[in-house]
Enzyme design. Structure first.
Site, short mmCIF file in Angstrom:
data_model
loop_
_atom_site.label_atom_id
_atom_site.label_comp_id
_atom_site.label_asym_id
_atom_site.label_seq_id
_atom_site.Cartn_x
_atom_site.Cartn_y
_atom_site.Cartn_z
CE LYS A 1 -13.86 15.53 4.28
NZ LYS A 1 -13.08 15.93 5.44
CG ASN B 1 -7.37 0.60 2.42
OD1 ASN B 1 -6.71 0.42 3.44
ND2 ASN B 1 -7.04 1.50 1.52
CD GLU C 1 -12.85 13.23 8.69
OE1 GLU C 1 -12.77 13.04 9.93
OE2 GLU C 1 -13.86 12.95 8.02
N GLY D 1 -4.96 3.73 -3.70
CA GLY D 1 -6.21 4.36 -4.14
C GLY D 1 -6.04 5.80 -4.53
CE LYS E 1 -5.12 -0.90 -2.11
NZ LYS E 1 -4.83 -0.25 -0.81
NE ARG F 1 -8.25 8.57 -8.40
CZ ARG F 1 -8.37 9.50 -7.49
NH1 ARG F 1 -8.45 9.14 -6.21
NH2 ARG F 1 -8.43 10.77 -7.79
CG ASP G 1 -1.83 1.17 1.31
OD1 ASP G 1 -2.32 1.60 0.25
OD2 ASP G 1 -2.05 1.68 2.42
CE LYS G 2 0.04 7.51 -2.22
NZ LYS G 2 0.33 8.48 -1.14
CB THR G 3 -1.98 6.44 2.23
OG1 THR G 3 -2.08 7.08 0.97
CG2 THR G 3 -2.23 7.43 3.35
#
Length: 806
Positions: free
Chosen positions: A509, A769, A442, A630, A746, A740, A210-212
């Site tokens: 948003k 996720n 957030e 994503g 995944k 995305r 994953d990245k984040t």
């Protein structure tokens, strides 16, 4: 019976899915006739360890009791994964068992044949028979079969199993107590949750990351924003070494970034955005016709588009403050005070306290600094009725003078006696406020809004309180509905009621692709509005090139009749017992349309320390590293470059298709071009690809390729008819990034590689996720970060930093 039956008599129906402890659906019927339904969902569950705040009382009931508690459901044997070595040993043991049975069977047959050769049982050497009845070759053959099993059982290497288990136990011990895998900041060590696959860590062929939160810190910092087509690079909120020159621009915004630039150097100070937010009030947030009062010294040649832009700026910051689920704790120090009255702060809180006190001291002590409003600690309450008077739009030429010695006196629009402390009380109270957010995104947005004076002060059931700088007061909005984010809509919305006009406002948003696609039709027909969208898209592209995470903001005024019809459908969807999530999503999509564009934000998520070096070492070791994220394509590419997943001399292939046929054409074309390069290498500048851009390298040596696939195209690539071609293309590429991508995609990508290539795979992630790919891979690694513990609970190994992989 002691209480009023019409208030306290409930009828409850709920679905308790034992297998899905993160899902809960139900409703309560109450009232005298029990016709009113109140929906129940997972947000109504108080799990063990929860702390209730800002709540006077609750009415509740116990669910998931006994063996259905979350602790009991999780207290099961971990899902069984077998290591490569264990599978090999099991296969060899099966061969040994077959060999043993074969040897015993042949020996028993030969024994019976040999015994049958004797006519008299008394002359059989070494085998005394007590009676003639025992002298039966067939019976004796059956008996000696088991005798031979006992004799030959050493063929099965039982001691090998014991030896290997002891070795694994030692490995687990050393891994758990390895100081190099200990992260002091979080006081966490590596945790082995699966005891039988430790040796697989040294045999990995593919890593899916994953990245984040995995490659990055997942600690977001607000960097830039674009509001109605104008780009505003953001100055940092705090600085360790604030001096007078820095304080002049600490709460200001820089000028536009050139579209061709990917850095934020040489920023010039522009006071416009700061000024507009400082005049923010309920009157300025009201959608009414503009009336110009010339008697007040205002210019009658007022540009309505400029006033509209001013309103968009203030709507933008209001959305940042309230379109979230952030909880505010206004007395943070009381929670940290011991019995002697001493407050104990964490290192980060001590650092922030120091910055704020230093900044406040400069604000209160430096009277010649016209850039920042003074702090008078005024927090007056302004009655809503007193605001109902003719609106005089701010004169844009009148502003706070940002030059030393300029006209920043008390006659300035931002320093009138009634507005002299527009943001002072907010800044002075910052040290007392603690924001608790579900996600770092957030938190970054709410902190940025508070920095500019639009501060979230309180959130309760059905209410949200915001400090508006232009009022110098706290204003309470009715919070009617929260439409939570989901991976399909990729948006989050709130519906609020304006305190003065009673207008019902929908604020949203989300991902740019999902917000820009539901704008009002005038943004497609009117040239002026089309230009605003185009400028916003350009700014989003520049943010992505800088590696920033982007979010789009939009607003819509709802007609009361439309809202009433929609509310009825929404309540029915909330109370549905079957397919509740799908029905809520459909109803949310019905109302999320015809938006007014406000702008977009760029949030920085820095790489973790050691990530580039780790990825380089993994690639040098021959391990294929894929990133499944994503985020936007441009953001993912920028992170891939900065993490050294992509090299400068690699050709980058982008697969962006709209349908299955186009995807197949892209795959065939790219495979053909790569085959040509193998036979006859050519300069990359001579290459032409469909829908792809590449790093140029004008040399005629063996090319290396990097593949980038977006989520829509990935869905087509994973279909049965195209998965083989897609897999062939990925094998020809040195690095792969899927952007995305949804959680289920995944898992499907990991399964595709495992099933077809028969390679050992490792998946690493930090959030819910990522659970799908963590459970699918041969080895699953969870990072205990900012996104909760679901990834860790589903993993085989838990670490705190990505660099620990090496």
């Amino acid at each position: 019976d002691k209480f009023k039956p019409e208030k306290f008599c409930y009828e409850v129906e709920c679905d308790l899915p034992n297998a899905e402890i993160y899902k809960f659906t139900g409703y309560i019927k109450h009232g005298p006739d029990r016709k009113k339904k109140v929906p129940l969902n997972k947000d109504n569950l108080l799990l063990r360890g929860c702390t209730i705040r800002n709540t006077d009382f609750i009415e509740g009931m116990v669910v998931y009791g006994g063996h259905e508690t979350k602790a009991m459901l999780n207290n099961r044997s971990p899902r069984y994964k077998r290591s490569k070595l264990e599978r090999r040993i099991n296969r060899d043991v099966i061969y040994c068992v077959v060999l043993l049975l074969l040897m015993c069977f042949l020996s028993a047959i030969m024994s019976a044949v040999w015994l049958g050769a004797f006519e008299d049982s008394t002359i059989v050497p070494f085998i005394p028979f007590e009676s003639e009845e025992w002298y039966n070759p067939y019976f004796q053959g059956f008996v000696v079969f088991f005798t031979y099993i006992i004799l030959f059982q050493t063929v099965i290497p039982l001691a090998l199993y014991v030896s290997i288990e002891l070795v694994k136990l030692g490995q687990v011990f050393f891994i758990n107590y390895d100081l190099d895998l200990y992260y002091e900041k979080c006081d966490k060590r590596m945790e082995c949750r699966a005891l039988n696959i430790t040796e697989d860590l040294g045999q990995i062929d593919y890593i899916f990351s994953d990245k984040t939160g995995t490659l990055t810190e997942n600690e977001m910092e607000f960097k830039s924003c674009t509001i109605w087509g104008t780009d505003y690079p953001h100055a940092p909120e705090f600085d360790e070494n604030i001096d007078d020159s820095e304080t002049d621009s600490r709460y200001s915004i820089g000028t536009n970034i050139s579209k061709s630039s990917s850095t934020m150097e040489n920023l010039k100070i522009e006071p416009g955005l700061f000024r507009e937010v400082m005049t923010m009030s309920l009157r300025s947030l009201t959608n009414v016709e503009v009336t110009v009062d010339s008697s007040g010294g205002r210019s009658t040649n007022y540009n309505e588009m400029e006033y509209q832009k001013s309103q968009k700026i203030q709507d933008f910051f209001l959305l940042m403050a309230i379109c979230n689920t952030v909880v505010v704790t206004t007395h943070a120090h009381e929670d940290l005070m011991d019995e002697s009255g001493i407050v104990h702060l964490s290192p980060e809180e001590e650092k922030q306290e120091k910055r704020l006190s230093k900044l406040n001291g400069k604000r209160n002590g430096n009277g010649n600094n016209p850039h920042l409003p003074p702090i008078n600690n005024i927090s007056s309450k302004v009655p809503v009725d007193s605001l109902k008077k003719p609106i005089h739009p701010p004169k844009l030429t009148d502003s706070w003078s940002f030059a030393n010695g300029g006209s920043g006196g008390r006659d300035s629009p931002l320093r009138t006696p009634s507005e002299g402390s527009l943001a002072g009380s907010v800044y002075s109270d910052m040290a007392k406020i603690r924001f608790e957010a579900e996600s770092p995104d957030e938190l970054a947005l709410v902190r940025a809004a508070a920095t500019y004076g639009c501060c979230l002060k309180k959130r309760s059931h059905g209410k949200v309180t915001v400090h508006l700088p232009g009022e110098g007061a706290e204003v309470e909005f009715d919070l009617l509905h929260i439409l939570s984010f989901d991976s399909t809509r990729k948006r989050m919305s709130v519906i609020v009621k304006h305190p003065m006009t009673k207008e019902i406002i929908l604020l949203t948003k989300g991902a740019d692709s999902q917000v820009l696609s539901v704008l009002d039709k005038k943004y497609k027909e009117n040239e002026e509005y089309k230009k605003i969208v185009e400028d916003t898209e350009d700014h989003l592209y520049n943010y992505a090139l800088q590696g920033l995470r982007t979010l789009c903001m939009a607003k819509r005024i709802l007609h009361k009749k439309e809202y009433k019809r929609w509310k009825k459908k929404f309540l029915e969807a909330e109370a549905a017992m079957q397919d509740r999530e799908q029905k809520i999503m459909d109803v949310a999509c019905d109302i999320e349309k015809d938006f007014e564009l406000l702008g977009a934000t760029g949030i920085e998520d820095k790489l973790q320390d050691g990530v580039p070096e780790t990825i380089k070492k993994l690639r040098d070791a021959g391990i294929n590293v894929w990133v499944l994220t994503g985020d936007k394509q441009e953001t993912a590419i920028e992170i891939a470059h900065s993490s050294q997943l992509f090299d400068e001399d690699q050709l980058m292939i982008k697969l962006n298709a709209n349908d299955k046929e186009e995807t197949e054409a892209f795959l065939d074309h790219e495979l053909g071009e790569i085959e040509k390069d193998k036979k006859q290498p050519r300069p990359s500048s001579a290459r032409r690809r469909m829908g792809s851009t590449k790093s140029l390298r004008g040399v005629t040596q063996k090319m290396e390729y990097a593949l980038v696939v977006d989520g829509k195209t990935l869905a087509f690539c994973l279909e049965k008819s195209l998965e083989k071609k897609f897999l062939r293309l990925t094998q020809m590429c040195k690095s792969v990034v899927c952007c995305r991508a949804t959680p289920i995609q995944k898992g499907l990508v990991v399964k595709l590689v495992m099933d077809n290539l028969k390679k050992l795979s490792l998946a690493i992630g930090d959030g819910a996720n990522d659970v799908s790919m963590i459970q699918t891979a041969d080895v699953g690694v969870g990072i205990s970060g900012q996104e909760g513990m679901q990834a860790v609970m589903a993993s085989d190994f838990a670490i705190s930093r990505f660099c620990f992989l090496q």
